[in-house]
Design an enzyme around this catalytic site. Structure first.
Site, PDB file in Angstrom:
ATOM      1  CB  VAL A  81      42.915  39.656 -19.726  1.00 19.54           C
ATOM      2  CG1 VAL A  81      43.681  40.974 -19.777  1.00 19.54           C
ATOM      3  CG2 VAL A  81      42.319  39.428 -18.343  1.00 19.54           C
ATOM      4  N   GLY A  89      47.261  42.064 -13.395  1.00 18.93           N
ATOM      5  CA  GLY A  89      46.421  41.754 -12.251  1.00 18.93           C
ATOM      6  C   GLY A  89      44.939  41.917 -12.498  1.00 18.93           C
ATOM      7  CE1 TYR A 121      39.150  31.136 -13.928  1.00 15.52           C
ATOM      8  CE2 TYR A 121      39.894  29.427 -15.456  1.00 15.52           C
ATOM      9  CZ  TYR A 121      39.345  30.678 -15.225  1.00 15.52           C
ATOM     10  OH  TYR A 121      38.991  31.480 -16.275  1.00 15.52           O
ATOM     11  CG  PHE A 405      28.873  26.683 -18.304  1.00 10.58           C
ATOM     12  CD1 PHE A 405      29.563  27.545 -17.479  1.00 10.58           C
ATOM     13  CD2 PHE A 405      28.732  25.347 -17.904  1.00 10.58           C
ATOM     14  CE1 PHE A 405      30.105  27.116 -16.275  1.00 10.58           C
ATOM     15  CE2 PHE A 405      29.270  24.899 -16.713  1.00 10.58           C
ATOM     16  CZ  PHE A 405      29.965  25.781 -15.898  1.00 10.58           C
TER      17      PHE A 405
END
Length: 405
Positions: A81, A89, A121, A405
């Site tokens: 972001v 959010g 996460y 990755f």
């Protein structure tokens, strides 16, 4: 007003600019050309504020080696972001939508990622499934055993010349290494691409090949640096990956890597059960530092748990909670062992209870069930269940991660 769209292939440069801003990287045309080759726009979600790209999440379609097998896994990537749109959010919305789409597609029972920060996460159900050791060591005092009677042959070359051979050996070894991702032709092109901006002052990448009686049985990808001080040479060997089919090839490769002329240092990211720890005369000198590598999110509980094998026979009912994918919430009877497993919904009393994040941590066999229970994250509902089921979730090799990755 922000809108979520599925980008087009021609949006890649704009997305790369967004990622460069978020991860503090300068865009390099040579690197972008390599990354564009593995870009899957149909698996991406892009947020625009008006016409400006402000947030993104994507995935690669690859298989993941798991204990006793391999499963299709969404390799989540390119999540960011821009600074002006944080705390709105956007990330949560992207991750929730991505998980829902992966689940509903019904093809990939798990998702996997590398985390820029470990605190991000877990709130989306990802569990730390694999760790690694980063070695940064001085090589002058390290010694390895002498090779056996048939050490094989070593030779150096440019990696791209041997792509087909490397791919065959990698696939052969990957079958037994939980955490390794599949590599098709595009991914091999990505792995072997020698982009100048990523050399960080080192030479071009080289491949060290080991050939035994039956052909190629080991290789190492590495670079070196040229460095001197008042006492003489102090170059560094930067090892990217080592893949071997037997112990003799492994020893031969490392004997050379630890003794390259005009170098005095070496760096490498290896597995927590790296055999090098058991071979050098002084393992402390390797300077191993524990790091997190792969985070796994179980997207479809019965499909994921039935897809892997278990070290010992088990028959256990697990009560699972999953706030983001309620289809996973419930009691599941997991029965199986080294030959295979089944996982079905049940109304029987549960022996264990945990959230879906714990299943992700257990999935590759690198986290102990007892350790999670000791942390209060797995509850034993029927006495004796932990001791009976714990060994089954382990594996004879620790999970490892080869690709970032």
């Amino acid at each position: 007003m922000t809108d979520v769209v599925v980008p087009r292939a021609e949006d890649f440069d704009e997305i790369a600019g967004l990622l460069g801003l978020a991860f503090h990287e300068t865009l390099d045309p040579e690197l972008l050309a390599v990354e564009r080759a593995v870009f899957e726009p149909e698996r991406c979600l892009l947020v625009r504020d008006g016409t400006t790209a402000v947030a993104h999440a994507g995935a690669f379609s690859r298989d993941l080696a798991v204990p006793g097998g391999s499963v299709p896994a969404a390799h989540v990537t390119m999540v960011s972001v821009v600074p002006t749109h944080r705390r709105r959010g956007l990330l949560s919305g992207l991750m929730r939508r991505q998980l829902r789409e992966i689940h509903d597609a019904g093809r990939e029972p798990v998702a996997v990622l590398w985390a820029s920060e470990g605190r991000i996460y877990p709130r989306f159900g990802y569990g730390l499934a694999a760790q690694g050791l980063t070695f940064r060591c001085a090589t002058t005092e390290l010694r390895l055993p002498e090779p056996g009677s048939a050490p094989g042959t070593l030779r150096l070359d440019r990696p791209a010349v041997h792509q087909a051979e490397l791919a065959r050996l990698y696939d052969r070894v990957r079958a037994g290494r939980p955490g390794w991702s599949s590599r098709d032709e595009h991914w091999w092109g990505y792995v072997l691409a020698d982009v100048r901006s990523r050399r960080n002052g080192a030479t071009e990448r080289r491949v060290l090949l080991h050939e035994g009686p039956d052909g190629l049985d080991g290789y190492a990808l590495y670079r070196t640096t040229d460095d001197w001080d008042a006492d003489g040479p102090r170059g560094e060997v930067r090892v990217d990956e080592v893949v071997t089919a037997d112990a003799g090839a492994y020893l031969a490769l490392w004997r050379l890597l630890l003794s390259v002329d005009l170098t005095r240092r070496l760096s490498y990211r290896g597995a927590v059960d790296e055999p090098l720890l058991r071979l050098v005369n002084e393992p402390r000198r390797l300077g191993g530092r524990l790091t997190d590598t792969l985070w796994v999110r179980v997207v479809d509980v019965p499909a994921a748990l039935a897809a892997r094998r278990y070290a010992t026979e088990l028959d256990v009912v697990v009560e699972v909670t999953d706030e983001l994918l309620p289809e996973n919430t419930g009691r599941w009877r997991l029965a199986g062992g080294p030959a295979g497993a089944t996982c079905t919904a049940t109304t029987e009393p549960a022996g264990l209870a945990c959230d879906v994040r714990c299943l992700g941590e257990l999935y590759l066999g690198g986290t102990g069930l007892g350790a999670l229970a000791a942390a209060g994250r797995v509850r034993e509902l029927r006495p004796g269940t932990l001791a009976a089921a714990g060994p089954a979730f382990g594996w004879h090799r620790a999970p490892a991660a080869m690709d970032v990755f």
